[in-house]
Design an enzyme around this catalytic site. Sequence first.
Site, PDB file in Angstrom:
ATOM      1  N   ASP A  67       0.813  -1.217   0.000  1.00  0.00           N
ATOM      2  CA  ASP A  67       0.000   0.000   0.000  1.00  0.00           C
ATOM      3  C   ASP A  67       0.847   1.269   0.000  1.00  0.00           C
ATOM      4  O   ASP A  67       2.066   1.223   0.188  1.00  0.00           O
ATOM      5  CB  ASP A  67      -0.954  -0.002   1.208  1.00  0.00           C
ATOM      6  CG  ASP A  67      -0.267  -0.390   2.516  1.00  0.00           C
ATOM      7  OD1 ASP A  67       0.970  -0.359   2.563  1.00  0.00           O
ATOM      8  OD2 ASP A  67      -0.968  -0.714   3.478  1.00  0.00           O
ATOM      9  N   HIS A 138      -7.374  -4.435  10.117  1.00  0.00           N
ATOM     10  CA  HIS A 138      -7.059  -4.189   8.710  1.00  0.00           C
ATOM     11  C   HIS A 138      -5.774  -4.889   8.286  1.00  0.00           C
ATOM     12  O   HIS A 138      -4.871  -5.108   9.085  1.00  0.00           O
ATOM     13  CB  HIS A 138      -7.086  -2.694   8.358  1.00  0.00           C
ATOM     14  CG  HIS A 138      -5.926  -1.865   8.809  1.00  0.00           C
ATOM     15  ND1 HIS A 138      -6.084  -0.598   9.324  1.00  0.00           N
ATOM     16  CD2 HIS A 138      -4.593  -2.090   8.808  1.00  0.00           C
ATOM     17  CE1 HIS A 138      -4.901  -0.100   9.600  1.00  0.00           C
ATOM     18  NE2 HIS A 138      -3.975  -0.982   9.294  1.00  0.00           N
ATOM     19  N   GLU A 143      -9.750  -1.590   5.178  1.00  0.00           N
ATOM     20  CA  GLU A 143     -10.438  -1.293   6.433  1.00  0.00           C
ATOM     21  C   GLU A 143     -11.675  -2.180   6.605  1.00  0.00           C
ATOM     22  O   GLU A 143     -12.134  -2.789   5.633  1.00  0.00           O
ATOM     23  CB  GLU A 143     -10.865   0.186   6.435  1.00  0.00           C
ATOM     24  CG  GLU A 143      -9.706   1.176   6.314  1.00  0.00           C
ATOM     25  CD  GLU A 143      -8.869   1.316   7.594  1.00  0.00           C
ATOM     26  OE1 GLU A 143      -8.942   0.432   8.464  1.00  0.00           O
ATOM     27  OE2 GLU A 143      -8.149   2.326   7.704  1.00  0.00           O
TER      28      GLU A 143
HETATM   29  C1  GLP Z   1      -0.586   0.374   8.722  1.00  0.00           C
HETATM   30  C2  GLP Z   1      -0.260  -0.363   7.405  1.00  0.00           C
HETATM   31  C3  GLP Z   1      -0.439  -1.832   7.553  1.00  0.00           C
HETATM   32  C4  GLP Z   1       0.185  -2.275   8.856  1.00  0.00           C
HETATM   33  C5  GLP Z   1      -0.642  -1.749   9.993  1.00  0.00           C
HETATM   34  C6  GLP Z   1      -0.024  -1.971  11.357  1.00  0.00           C
HETATM   35  O1  GLP Z   1      -1.583   1.306   8.616  1.00  0.00           O
HETATM   36  N1  GLP Z   1      -0.968   0.093   6.261  1.00  0.00           N
HETATM   37  O2  GLP Z   1       0.129  -2.517   6.428  1.00  0.00           O
HETATM   38  O3  GLP Z   1       0.228  -3.670   8.951  1.00  0.00           O
HETATM   39  O4  GLP Z   1      -1.023  -0.412   9.808  1.00  0.00           O
HETATM   40  O5  GLP Z   1       1.007  -1.077  11.603  1.00  0.00           O
HETATM   41  P1  GLP Z   1       2.076  -1.286  12.749  1.00  0.00           P
HETATM   42  O6  GLP Z   1       2.928  -2.441  12.309  1.00  0.00           O
HETATM   43  O7  GLP Z   1       2.856  -0.013  12.798  1.00  0.00           O
HETATM   44  O8  GLP Z   1       1.337  -1.582  13.987  1.00  0.00           O
END
Ligand code: GLP
Length: 241
Positions: A67, A138, A143
């Site tokens: 993404d 997500h 979402e």
């Molecule tokens: C983000 C990304 C995701 C990720 C998630 C968790 O928004 N788009 O791909 O897995 O949120 O993030 P984190 O690893 O910082 O907790």
Amino acid sequence: MKLVRTENYAEMSLEAGKIIVDRVRSNPNLTLGLATGSTPKGVYDYLIHNHKENGTTYTNAKSVNLDEYIGLSAQDPNSYHYFMNQNLFCHLDINENHTHIPNGAANLLEQECLRYEQLIKNLGGVDLQLLGIGQNGHIGFNEPGTAFSSRTHIVTLAQNTREANSRFFNSLEKVPTHAITMGIASILDSKEILLLVSGERKAEALNKFVNGEISEQFPASALKYHKNVTVIADKDALKYI
Ligand code: GLP
């Protein structure tokens, strides 16, 4: 689904890193599906260390990222392009032209989604997809409420996702409101999936994932339809399991 229980973030990262290195060594032409966020950072450190110490090479490997924020250029320190360059690509021998991330600064965003989906197909699909999970379940930026049949698409970020990610920005207002993400169906096409879950703030999401129902209201639950998923979680995330 296989669940690997680890003591802490370091051990989780090590276990995931070892699996990735194993797949790269046995198939040097593979396409890796990569993720951003704080969760995979330790894995990327492991891959860099392993590349330097053991010479694992990425010269023939390709990568596609899940993404990207809409409206941020690749040079913006908060873009996922920037994150991937800084935290991984710069330190490996991967060919820059073989690393792919959706272009969130494209003029024609719908076309960019179609281009990205086609690109993944042209690469022969993702061999190993690395995933984190949001507190709301997500995956990528899919979402709650996203159709399981979704392909690469544009999303409006949930308010709690923007709040969670505001820790990387100066203020909540600076967090983009939209993103491009591979869809749930695009993710499920991957041949193998590694889901990493770390920390107490993910404990509820992990519990819902393991013990809850399959529902579009909880995007990660779609992974239960996949035949080759390994979840690697640390003790804090496993609090309720
Ligand atoms: C983000 C990304 C995701 C990720 C998630 C968790 O928004 N788009 O791909 O897995 O949120 O993030 P984190 O690893 O910082 O907790």
